[in-house]
Design a protein around this motif. Structure first.
Motif, PDB file in Angstrom:
ATOM      1  N   ALA A  20       0.535  -1.593   0.027  1.00 52.98           N
ATOM      2  CA  ALA A  20      -0.036   0.027   0.035  1.00 52.98           C
ATOM      3  C   ALA A  20       1.386   0.918   0.125  1.00 52.98           C
ATOM      4  O   ALA A  20       0.845   2.594  -0.738  1.00 52.98           O
ATOM      5  CB  ALA A  20      -1.097  -0.153   0.963  1.00 52.98           C
ATOM      6  N   TRP A  33      -3.898  -1.196  -7.678  1.00 46.66           N
ATOM      7  CA  TRP A  33      -4.640  -1.966  -6.902  1.00 46.66           C
ATOM      8  C   TRP A  33      -6.503  -2.380  -7.628  1.00 46.66           C
ATOM      9  O   TRP A  33      -6.632  -4.019  -7.446  1.00 46.66           O
ATOM     10  CB  TRP A  33      -5.426  -1.577  -5.679  1.00 46.66           C
ATOM     11  CG  TRP A  33      -4.250  -1.503  -5.103  1.00 46.66           C
ATOM     12  CD1 TRP A  33      -3.479  -0.351  -4.752  1.00 46.66           C
ATOM     13  CD2 TRP A  33      -4.139  -2.220  -3.768  1.00 46.66           C
ATOM     14  NE1 TRP A  33      -2.188  -0.948  -3.841  1.00 46.66           N
ATOM     15  CE2 TRP A  33      -2.337  -1.716  -3.270  1.00 46.66           C
ATOM     16  CE3 TRP A  33      -3.643  -3.607  -3.631  1.00 46.66           C
ATOM     17  CZ2 TRP A  33      -1.696  -3.052  -2.503  1.00 46.66           C
ATOM     18  CZ3 TRP A  33      -3.062  -4.174  -3.042  1.00 46.66           C
ATOM     19  CH2 TRP A  33      -2.625  -3.555  -2.214  1.00 46.66           C
ATOM     20  N   ARG A  36      -5.712  -5.543  -9.869  1.00 42.84           N
ATOM     21  CA  ARG A  36      -5.758  -6.921  -8.928  1.00 42.84           C
ATOM     22  C   ARG A  36      -6.961  -7.274  -8.815  1.00 42.84           C
ATOM     23  O   ARG A  36      -7.474  -8.681  -8.428  1.00 42.84           O
ATOM     24  CB  ARG A  36      -5.201  -6.069  -7.177  1.00 42.84           C
ATOM     25  CG  ARG A  36      -2.728  -6.212  -7.889  1.00 42.84           C
ATOM     26  CD  ARG A  36      -3.036  -6.001  -6.798  1.00 42.84           C
ATOM     27  NE  ARG A  36      -2.420  -7.030  -5.360  1.00 42.84           N
ATOM     28  CZ  ARG A  36      -1.928  -7.219  -4.404  1.00 42.84           C
ATOM     29  NH1 ARG A  36      -1.497  -6.575  -4.349  1.00 42.84           N
ATOM     30  NH2 ARG A  36      -1.678  -8.064  -3.865  1.00 42.84           N
ATOM     31  N   ALA A  37      -7.392  -5.863  -8.185  1.00 43.30           N
ATOM     32  CA  ALA A  37      -9.465  -6.696  -7.804  1.00 43.30           C
ATOM     33  C   ALA A  37      -9.446  -7.071  -9.355  1.00 43.30           C
ATOM     34  O   ALA A  37     -11.073  -8.442  -8.940  1.00 43.30           O
ATOM     35  CB  ALA A  37     -10.138  -5.127  -7.423  1.00 43.30           C
ATOM     36  N   SER A  40      -9.048 -10.517  -9.732  1.00 44.06           N
ATOM     37  CA  SER A  40      -9.482 -11.437  -7.875  1.00 44.06           C
ATOM     38  C   SER A  40     -10.385 -11.870  -8.698  1.00 44.06           C
ATOM     39  O   SER A  40     -10.819 -12.939  -8.555  1.00 44.06           O
ATOM     40  CB  SER A  40      -9.108 -10.819  -6.676  1.00 44.06           C
ATOM     41  OG  SER A  40      -7.877 -10.221  -6.606  1.00 44.06           O
ATOM     42  N   GLU A  48     -11.546 -11.475  -1.798  1.00 39.52           N
ATOM     43  CA  GLU A  48     -10.717 -10.475  -1.987  1.00 39.52           C
ATOM     44  C   GLU A  48     -10.490  -9.547  -2.862  1.00 39.52           C
ATOM     45  O   GLU A  48      -9.894  -8.285  -2.652  1.00 39.52           O
ATOM     46  CB  GLU A  48      -9.957 -11.747  -2.797  1.00 39.52           C
ATOM     47  CG  GLU A  48      -8.159 -10.803  -2.276  1.00 39.52           C
ATOM     48  CD  GLU A  48      -7.755 -12.677  -3.299  1.00 39.52           C
ATOM     49  OE1 GLU A  48      -6.285 -11.919  -4.154  1.00 39.52           O
ATOM     50  OE2 GLU A  48      -7.158 -13.755  -3.129  1.00 39.52           O
ATOM     51  N   GLU A  51     -11.906  -5.804  -1.117  1.00 34.11           N
ATOM     52  CA  GLU A  51     -10.545  -5.495  -0.090  1.00 34.11           C
ATOM     53  C   GLU A  51      -9.577  -4.647  -0.942  1.00 34.11           C
ATOM     54  O   GLU A  51      -9.243  -4.075  -0.651  1.00 34.11           O
ATOM     55  CB  GLU A  51     -10.079  -7.569   1.003  1.00 34.11           C
ATOM     56  CG  GLU A  51     -10.433  -7.486   1.817  1.00 34.11           C
ATOM     57  CD  GLU A  51     -10.062  -9.202   2.260  1.00 34.11           C
ATOM     58  OE1 GLU A  51      -9.042  -9.330   2.098  1.00 34.11           O
ATOM     59  OE2 GLU A  51     -10.823  -9.977   2.856  1.00 34.11           O
ATOM     60  N   GLN A  52      -9.662  -5.536  -2.192  1.00 32.85           N
ATOM     61  CA  GLN A  52      -8.323  -4.346  -2.949  1.00 32.85           C
ATOM     62  C   GLN A  52      -8.886  -3.152  -3.380  1.00 32.85           C
ATOM     63  O   GLN A  52      -8.794  -2.294  -3.236  1.00 32.85           O
ATOM     64  CB  GLN A  52      -8.142  -5.132  -4.246  1.00 32.85           C
ATOM     65  CG  GLN A  52      -6.882  -6.838  -3.502  1.00 32.85           C
ATOM     66  CD  GLN A  52      -7.326  -7.640  -4.425  1.00 32.85           C
ATOM     67  OE1 GLN A  52      -7.517  -7.812  -5.564  1.00 32.85           O
ATOM     68  NE2 GLN A  52      -5.811  -8.581  -4.872  1.00 32.85           N
ATOM     69  N   LEU A  55      -9.512  -0.902  -0.465  1.00 33.83           N
ATOM     70  CA  LEU A  55      -7.731   0.070  -0.349  1.00 33.83           C
ATOM     71  C   LEU A  55      -7.616   0.635  -1.269  1.00 33.83           C
ATOM     72  O   LEU A  55      -7.176   2.018  -0.807  1.00 33.83           O
ATOM     73  CB  LEU A  55      -6.756  -1.226  -0.363  1.00 33.83           C
ATOM     74  CG  LEU A  55      -4.987  -0.667  -0.305  1.00 33.83           C
ATOM     75  CD1 LEU A  55      -5.509   0.087   1.257  1.00 33.83           C
ATOM     76  CD2 LEU A  55      -4.237  -1.783  -0.385  1.00 33.83           C
ATOM     77  N   SER A  56      -8.133   0.601  -2.585  1.00 32.50           N
ATOM     78  CA  SER A  56      -8.123   1.508  -3.433  1.00 32.50           C
ATOM     79  C   SER A  56      -8.844   2.842  -3.195  1.00 32.50           C
ATOM     80  O   SER A  56      -8.137   3.822  -3.966  1.00 32.50           O
ATOM     81  CB  SER A  56      -8.181   1.163  -5.013  1.00 32.50           C
ATOM     82  OG  SER A  56      -7.747   1.800  -5.958  1.00 32.50           O
TER      83      SER A  56
END
Length: 163
Positions: A20, A33, A36-37, A40, A48, A51-52, A55-56
């Motif tokens: 992060a 991010w 990644r999301a 996922s 998951e 969560e990503q 965070l983003s």
């Protein structure tokens, strides 16, 4: 446009190793991010992905409306119809040109038994993009598990929408 997550950041560092702090330090390059999301989500790891995405959004409070679509998509995959609908309605409000979020919102409404709203949203999606078809989406969405796209079709069918 088809989303696919690259395996590494532009400097070659694998996304799995991005912290992060590193993303924060990247300034305006905040999309690792999101990628990644998306990966996922497409791989069936919706919790998951949420969560990503969270965070983003903390890193970039002015996040793009596409984050709302993927948030809705992840919630839909987890069976959280109300949460999915909330994110997708916000996406449609922020981006009046989205058809795919409206299609997924129609599927949410179908799953929740709100069939009139589902059919109205389906019609709205086709006003936004008259060329849109579910068959095209079936071929182009990046799901690795074909069951994911079938769950969307199921929501639409519950509302009496032919797919």
């Amino acid at each position: 446009r088809r989303w696919s997550a690259p395996a590494a950041a532009s400097d070659g560092e694998p996304f799995a190793e991005l912290s992060a702090e590193r993303v924060r330090a990247a300034g305006r390059r905040r999309h690792p991010w999101l990628h990644r999301a998306v990966d996922s989500q497409a791989s069936g790891r919706s919790a998951e992905a949420l969560e990503q995405l969270a965070l983003s959004k903390r890193i970039d409070p002015y996040y793009s409306d596409i984050f709302l679509h993927f948030t809705g998509q992840a919630h839909y995959s987890l069976g959280n119809w109300e949460e999915a609908a909330k994110a997708l309605k916000e996406r449609a409000a922020r981006n009046p040109h989205t058809d795919i979020s409206r299609v997924l919102l129609a599927a949410c409404y179908g799953q929740m038994g709100r069939h009139d709203e589902a059919r109205a949203m389906w019609a709205e999606a086709h006003k936004v993009n008259p060329e849109s078809s579910f068959e095209h989406r079936r071929r182009t969405l990046p799901y690795k598990d074909p069951g994911e796209i079938e769950r969307i079709a199921e929501g639409l069918r519950k509302a009496g929408i032919e797919v």
